[in-house]
Design a protein around this motif. Structure first.
Motif, mmCIF file in Angstrom:
data_model
loop_
_atom_site.group_PDB
_atom_site.id
_atom_site.type_symbol
_atom_site.label_atom_id
_atom_site.label_comp_id
_atom_site.label_asym_id
_atom_site.label_seq_id
_atom_site.Cartn_x
_atom_site.Cartn_y
_atom_site.Cartn_z
ATOM 1 N N PHE A 1 0.846 -1.196 0.000
ATOM 2 C CA PHE A 1 0.000 0.000 0.000
ATOM 3 C C PHE A 1 0.884 1.250 0.000
ATOM 4 C CE2 PHE A 1 -2.380 3.398 2.065
ATOM 5 C CZ PHE A 1 -3.674 3.275 1.580
ATOM 6 N N LEU A 2 1.866 1.286 0.915
ATOM 7 C CA LEU A 2 2.732 2.466 1.040
ATOM 8 C C LEU A 2 3.657 2.624 -0.169
ATOM 9 C CD1 LEU A 2 3.597 2.221 4.853
ATOM 10 C CD2 LEU A 2 2.074 3.869 3.766
ATOM 11 N N GLU A 3 4.057 1.497 -0.770
ATOM 12 C CA GLU A 3 4.921 1.525 -1.958
ATOM 13 C C GLU A 3 4.274 2.281 -3.123
ATOM 14 O OE1 GLU A 3 8.098 0.601 -2.905
ATOM 15 O OE2 GLU A 3 8.298 0.550 -0.720
ATOM 16 N N GLU A 4 2.935 2.284 -3.153
ATOM 17 C CA GLU A 4 2.211 2.965 -4.234
ATOM 18 C C GLU A 4 2.472 4.479 -4.222
ATOM 19 O OE1 GLU A 4 0.174 1.826 -6.750
ATOM 20 O OE2 GLU A 4 0.804 -0.195 -6.191
ATOM 21 N N PHE A 5 2.846 5.005 -3.045
ATOM 22 C CA PHE A 5 3.068 6.451 -2.920
ATOM 23 C C PHE A 5 4.490 6.779 -3.360
ATOM 24 C CE2 PHE A 5 -0.576 5.602 -0.371
ATOM 25 C CZ PHE A 5 -1.366 6.742 -0.474
ATOM 26 N N LYS A 6 4.645 6.894 -4.684
ATOM 27 C CA LYS A 6 5.983 7.132 -5.256
ATOM 28 C C LYS A 6 6.166 8.631 -5.486
ATOM 29 C CE LYS A 6 6.343 2.647 -7.571
ATOM 30 N NZ LYS A 6 5.095 2.040 -7.098
ATOM 31 N N PRO A 7 7.426 9.102 -5.381
ATOM 32 C CA PRO A 7 7.655 10.529 -5.650
ATOM 33 C C PRO A 7 7.523 10.832 -7.147
ATOM 34 C CG PRO A 7 9.724 9.405 -5.169
ATOM 35 C CD PRO A 7 8.634 8.400 -4.971
ATOM 36 N N ASN A 8 7.250 12.074 -7.455
ATOM 37 C CA ASN A 8 7.218 12.578 -8.843
ATOM 38 C C ASN A 8 6.315 11.760 -9.771
ATOM 39 O OD1 ASN A 8 9.334 14.277 -7.858
ATOM 40 N ND2 ASN A 8 10.764 12.606 -8.266
ATOM 41 N N GLN A 9 5.139 11.396 -9.282
ATOM 42 C CA GLN A 9 4.220 10.648 -10.149
ATOM 43 C C GLN A 9 3.514 11.616 -11.095
ATOM 44 O OE1 GLN A 9 2.808 6.635 -8.640
ATOM 45 N NE2 GLN A 9 1.799 8.038 -7.250
ATOM 46 N N THR A 10 3.240 11.135 -12.291
ATOM 47 C CA THR A 10 2.524 11.996 -13.250
ATOM 48 C C THR A 10 1.023 11.921 -12.994
ATOM 49 O OG1 THR A 10 2.621 10.120 -14.742
ATOM 50 C CG2 THR A 10 4.256 11.865 -15.074
ATOM 51 N N GLU A 11 0.596 10.810 -12.372
ATOM 52 C CA GLU A 11 -0.830 10.575 -12.161
ATOM 53 C C GLU A 11 -1.174 10.770 -10.680
ATOM 54 O OE1 GLU A 11 -3.905 6.929 -13.354
ATOM 55 O OE2 GLU A 11 -1.765 6.561 -13.157
ATOM 56 N N THR A 12 -2.293 11.418 -10.409
ATOM 57 C CA THR A 12 -2.723 11.608 -9.020
ATOM 58 C C THR A 12 -3.150 10.263 -8.410
ATOM 59 O OG1 THR A 12 -3.359 13.913 -9.185
ATOM 60 C CG2 THR A 12 -4.599 12.590 -7.629
ATOM 61 N N LEU A 13 -2.802 10.073 -7.117
ATOM 62 C CA LEU A 13 -3.175 8.841 -6.406
ATOM 63 C C LEU A 13 -3.918 9.224 -5.127
ATOM 64 C CD1 LEU A 13 -2.831 5.696 -5.869
ATOM 65 C CD2 LEU A 13 -0.809 6.321 -4.559
ATOM 66 N N ILE A 14 -5.034 8.534 -4.862
ATOM 67 C CA ILE A 14 -5.769 8.775 -3.605
ATOM 68 C C ILE A 14 -5.833 7.471 -2.829
ATOM 69 C CG2 ILE A 14 -7.889 9.678 -2.562
ATOM 70 C CD1 ILE A 14 -8.567 10.748 -5.393
ATOM 71 N N GLY A 15 -5.273 7.496 -1.615
ATOM 72 C CA GLY A 15 -5.356 6.341 -0.722
ATOM 73 C C GLY A 15 -6.481 6.559 0.277
ATOM 74 N N PHE A 16 -7.426 5.643 0.334
ATOM 75 C CA PHE A 16 -8.538 5.727 1.298
ATOM 76 C C PHE A 16 -8.140 4.896 2.523
ATOM 77 C CE2 PHE A 16 -10.488 7.124 -2.519
ATOM 78 C CZ PHE A 16 -11.661 7.802 -2.202
ATOM 79 N N ALA A 17 -8.119 5.528 3.700
ATOM 80 C CA ALA A 17 -7.634 4.828 4.901
ATOM 81 C C ALA A 17 -8.490 5.191 6.121
ATOM 82 C CB ALA A 17 -6.173 5.185 5.149
ATOM 83 N N VAL A 18 -8.273 4.451 7.206
ATOM 84 C CA VAL A 18 -9.076 4.635 8.421
ATOM 85 C C VAL A 18 -8.315 5.484 9.434
ATOM 86 C CG1 VAL A 18 -10.273 3.461 10.314
ATOM 87 C CG2 VAL A 18 -10.227 2.422 8.048
ATOM 88 N N LEU A 19 -8.996 6.454 9.991
ATOM 89 C CA LEU A 19 -8.454 7.323 11.038
ATOM 90 C C LEU A 19 -8.131 6.483 12.266
ATOM 91 C CD1 LEU A 19 -8.066 10.395 11.156
ATOM 92 C CD2 LEU A 19 -10.334 10.590 12.146
ATOM 93 N N GLY A 20 -6.913 6.635 12.794
ATOM 94 C CA GLY A 20 -6.522 5.822 13.952
ATOM 95 C C GLY A 20 -6.040 4.446 13.556
ATOM 96 N N GLY A 21 -6.010 4.148 12.246
ATOM 97 C CA GLY A 21 -5.548 2.838 11.768
ATOM 98 C C GLY A 21 -4.053 2.836 11.506
ATOM 99 N N VAL A 22 -3.577 1.778 10.825
ATOM 100 C CA VAL A 22 -2.126 1.587 10.651
ATOM 101 C C VAL A 22 -1.456 2.670 9.815
ATOM 102 C CG1 VAL A 22 -2.001 -0.899 11.008
ATOM 103 C CG2 VAL A 22 -2.578 -0.038 8.754
ATOM 104 N N PHE A 23 -2.205 3.359 8.933
ATOM 105 C CA PHE A 23 -1.569 4.349 8.064
ATOM 106 C C PHE A 23 -1.680 5.774 8.598
ATOM 107 C CE2 PHE A 23 -2.901 0.907 5.055
ATOM 108 C CZ PHE A 23 -1.623 0.396 4.878
ATOM 109 N N SER A 24 -2.362 5.929 9.738
ATOM 110 C CA SER A 24 -2.531 7.303 10.240
ATOM 111 C C SER A 24 -1.517 7.636 11.330
ATOM 112 C CB SER A 24 -3.960 7.517 10.756
ATOM 113 O OG SER A 24 -4.198 6.743 11.894
#
Length: 758
Positions: free
Chosen positions: A638-661
């Motif tokens: 999931f985190l690997e998808e967030f690459k620098p200098n991407q040409t395409e916009t990416l939106i990660g949907f995640a839970v507040l208080g969860g592992v990614f917050s």
């Protein structure tokens, strides 16, 4: 003298005579209480001329070290001109299992005391007696031998000689560690804004034996700013050990990296990371039995050699290193990591190894605590973790199951399970339509039946196996441990759920017990980016008025973040109505400000509702979704998808208080914006309302304690993912009309207050 090794008699002989296997199949939980009771009972029979609990101490030089060995012998019997050292041992085993000669480590302990006493009183001979008592039958067995002083001297010399290689290794390492920590410079070119102030605060706290509560912004480098001054304090002789406590695997890695960086600057430091038992177990099932697991079988016969090996060759004893040496020496990796905590300079582990009364490191003696520091990372997490650690519950279903299983062949277990099951049934019937209700106190009869159940289970489990019984035995034991802690910080409640009934001892305010479990340590430092308001955390984490408090302002410029508030209602009743405007707002944001975004939701259901709305309306946008119960590999992906200098916009949907917050570090262009949907309030529920009422009754703001503070903490954590360095820029959008209310704005960081309403 700098070459002195201080050690207790028992620790010394247990090290040298270490043998046997790990076997968690069954061990009576009441052994320690029985031991104390039996010691007192035997000591009660002593004559007037006898003494009990006699403190003995000797200095024994060996090669280049001086061993200071001390301890208390159970009894010193002076009768008919004879002097006898009495060592009392209780056992749940039948006495014939001890063999003719008794247990070597018990003799070793008694002989050490005999040597010290004989040396102090210039005795040419002395008697040594082992008094064994079987806990259930009270049957006694006495083994007595006479030793000349020469025999004692030879024996003690051998014990010290066996211990010497280990003592020498630790002694030389600590000398090297202290020297290198004095020379150590801050392991970065310069301090970031706020780091020097934090490091200074931590050092002052350690030198003055205080506790400290710190609110320090995300991204300033809290880990190194707390670890570095602690290492400097080690060099000054204030500390001998540092515990770095954290709730998340990702922050453990950050701590390992901080120690690694100091090592690369010349620090000699041994660190160990404890990984949960079920994660490191080499077997298919976590069953610590010698006939099932070769890593448990004979563990204590091989552990000393394994410790010498790893400590001689490794500085960073992380999961991978521990697993390698465990395979090499055929020993359990989890128990190995626990044993290594007693020799390491820094221990990186979960909160529960210090604060949970059921799993804390019991062998950390008071003397060692005085030179130990606790660094409590992401300390806001300790509030609910504390409640969890100090609470306990029992279910009706488990007793019903056992009642059926044991009906035909064990009357004691059947009777006690039957009575407990009936108690639950009466709870279910007597309270009509209420699904949840509190009890003023715990029924005394229930406690009697639970204790009867424990006794019956212990008798059975010493001879037979039953997975269901063993599981419930441990559960009831844990419950009874919490019964002993009950006071006005607890609420007892019953919850009905279809056919099942749950009884819960709920620790509503963990402050007193967190304080108690942290007692004796030299200093404690609680730190987090979101320890706000500080007064609330100081109160609920067991702080005292005299503790130090420190708030570090953000080093990042206001211009680095654009803050927007979208005043839409995210309250449960309005979610359907505001679903479409929220999805449109997210799309509008990525159109105007392309990049990588994380959008956080207060619940998984809400996340799915908006996600479906969004992909239906805007099918072209690239999205990824946090899954329920993701594995570590899936999280990484999931985190690997967030690459620098991407040409395409990416939106990660995640839970507040969860592992990614929390604890996620997406530097630079990997993350360009964060959207937080809602003020993060926990769902309205019976437990949260109990918390609210409890603190209202104490004339504190119960609604804030139960809902607002924990909720806004999640909002601040999520927003903190964005700016991680001086170079980062980005956008934060807070979606909820309540963000415009004073109650919530007072909890926002200073740098978020220059917002634009959209």
């Amino acid at each position: 003298m700098s070459n002195t090794i201080q050690i207790a008699v028992r620790t010394l002989v247990e090290h040298v005579y270490s043998s046997g296997s790990i076997d968690s199949r069954f061990r009576s939980q009441s052994t320690m209480l029985d031991g104390t009771r039996i010691h007192q009972k035997i000591q009660h029979t002593y004559q007037e001329s006898d003494q009990k609990e006699v403190y003995l101490r000797a200095e024994i030089p060996f090669k280049d070290l001086l061993f200071t060995i001390d301890g208390r012998c159970d009894g010193l019997l002076c009768r008919d001109g004879e002097v006898t050292i009495d060592e009392i041992k209780s056992t749940s085993q039948p006495l014939e299992n001890l063999g003719q000669e008794g247990i070597p480590v018990h003799w070793a302990q008694a002989i050490m005391y005999a040597y010290i006493y004989a040396k102090d009183h210039q005795l040419q001979e002395i008697f040594v007696q082992l008094t064994y008592v079987q806990v259930e039958s009270d049957e006694k067995r006495y083994l007595k031998k006479c030793f000349t002083f020469e025999e004692l001297e030879v024996f003690v010399h051998e014990v010290v000689e066996n211990y010497y290689p280990y003592a020498k290794l630790l002694h030389d390492h600590r000398k090297e560690r202290n020297e290198s920590s004095k020379q150590l410079v801050f392991p970065f070119e310069s301090y970031r804004a706020g780091q020097r102030k934090l490091a200074g605060g931590v050092y002052k706290t350690i030198s003055e034996e205080k506790s400290l509560f710190v609110k320090a912004p995300t991204g300033i480098g809290k880990t190194i700013s707390t670890f570095f001054p602690a290492v400097k304090a080690m060099g000054e002789g204030y500390l001998n050990r540092i515990f770095y406590l954290t709730a998340k695997t990702i922050t453990r890695t950050t701590a390992e990296e901080a120690v690694g960086r100091m090592r690369s600057c010349g620090l000699f430091m041994k660190s160990v990371t404890i990984t949960a038992k079920d994660k490191v177990c080499f077997k298919d099932e976590t069953k610590c039995q010698k006939d099932y697991c070769e890593f448990a079988d004979g563990y204590y016969d091989r552990i000393n050699e394994a410790i010498l090996d790893i400590v001689s060759n490794e500085s960073c004893m992380n999961r991978e290193v521990i697993e390698n040496y465990s395979r090499k020496h055929t020993i359990c990796p989890f128990e190995f990591s626990i044993d290594l905590t007693y020799v390491a300079d820094a221990v990186i582990c979960d909160y529960n190894y210090i604060f949970d009364p059921r799993v804390s490191l019991k062998r950390l003696f008071e003397e060692q605590k005085k030179s130990t520091l606790l660094l409590v990372d992401e300390a806001h997490n300790l509030v609910d973790r504390g409640r969890e650690m100090f609470s306990a519950s029992l279910n009706k279903d488990l007793f019903l199951q056992l009642k059926k299983e044991f009906k035909a062949f064990n009357k004691v277990i059947y009777d006690s399970a039957n009575k407990i099951n009936s108690w639950f049934i009466s709870m279910k019937k007597n309270n009509g339509e209420q699904n949840e209700f509190t009890l003023e106190q715990l029924d005394e009869e229930l406690i009697v039946w639970l204790n009867q159940f424990i006794e019956g289970a212990e008798t059975f489990l010493q001879k037979e196996t039953s997975p269901n019984l063993l599981e419930l035995y441990f559960k009831v034991n844990a419950f009874l441990k919490i019964v002993d802690l009950l006071d006005n910080h607890y609420i007892i409640y019953v919850e009905k759920n279809k056919n099942d009934v749950t009884l819960k001892l709920f620790c509503i305010d963990p402050s007193k017990l967190l304080q108690k479990m942290g007692k004796g340590y030299r200093s404690k430092v609680f730190f987090s980016a979101t320890l706000s308001p500080l007064s609330y955390y100081q109160d609920i984490l067991g702080g005292k008025e005299e503790d130090y408090v420190l708030s570090i302002p953000s080093p990042f410029k206001e211009e680095q973040t654009d803050i927007f508030i979208k005043p839409l209602s995210t309250r449960y009743r309005d979610r359907e109505r505001t679903k479409e405007p929220i999805a449109s707002m997210i799309y509008s944001l990525i159109q105007n400000r392309p990049g990588n975004y994380l959008v956080f939701f207060p619940s998984y259901q809400y996340l799915l509702a908006i996600y479906e709305q969004f992909i239906t309306e805007f099918p072209g946008a690239k999205t990824i979704l946090q899954g329920a119960g993701m594995s570590e590999e899936e999280r990484e992906a999931f985190l690997e998808e967030f690459k620098p200098n991407q040409t395409e916009t990416l939106i990660g949907f995640a839970v507040l208080g969860g592992v990614f917050s929390e604890g996620v570090d997406l530097k630079g262009d990997r993350l360009n914006g964060v959207v937080v949907i809602g003020v993060g309030l926990p769902q309205l529920c019976f437990e949260r309302n109990l918390i609210k009422d409890h603190f209202n009754n104490k004339e504190k703001s119960g609604y804030d304690y139960a809902y607002v503070f924990p909720g806004m903490n999640k909002v601040l954590q999520a927003g903190g993912r964005l700016i991680r360095s001086e170079e980062d820029h980005g956008t934060i959008v807070l979606v909820d009309d309540r963000f415009l209310q004073r109650r919530y704005q007072d909890l926002l960081p200073q740098e978020w207050l220059n917002f634009t309403v959209i």
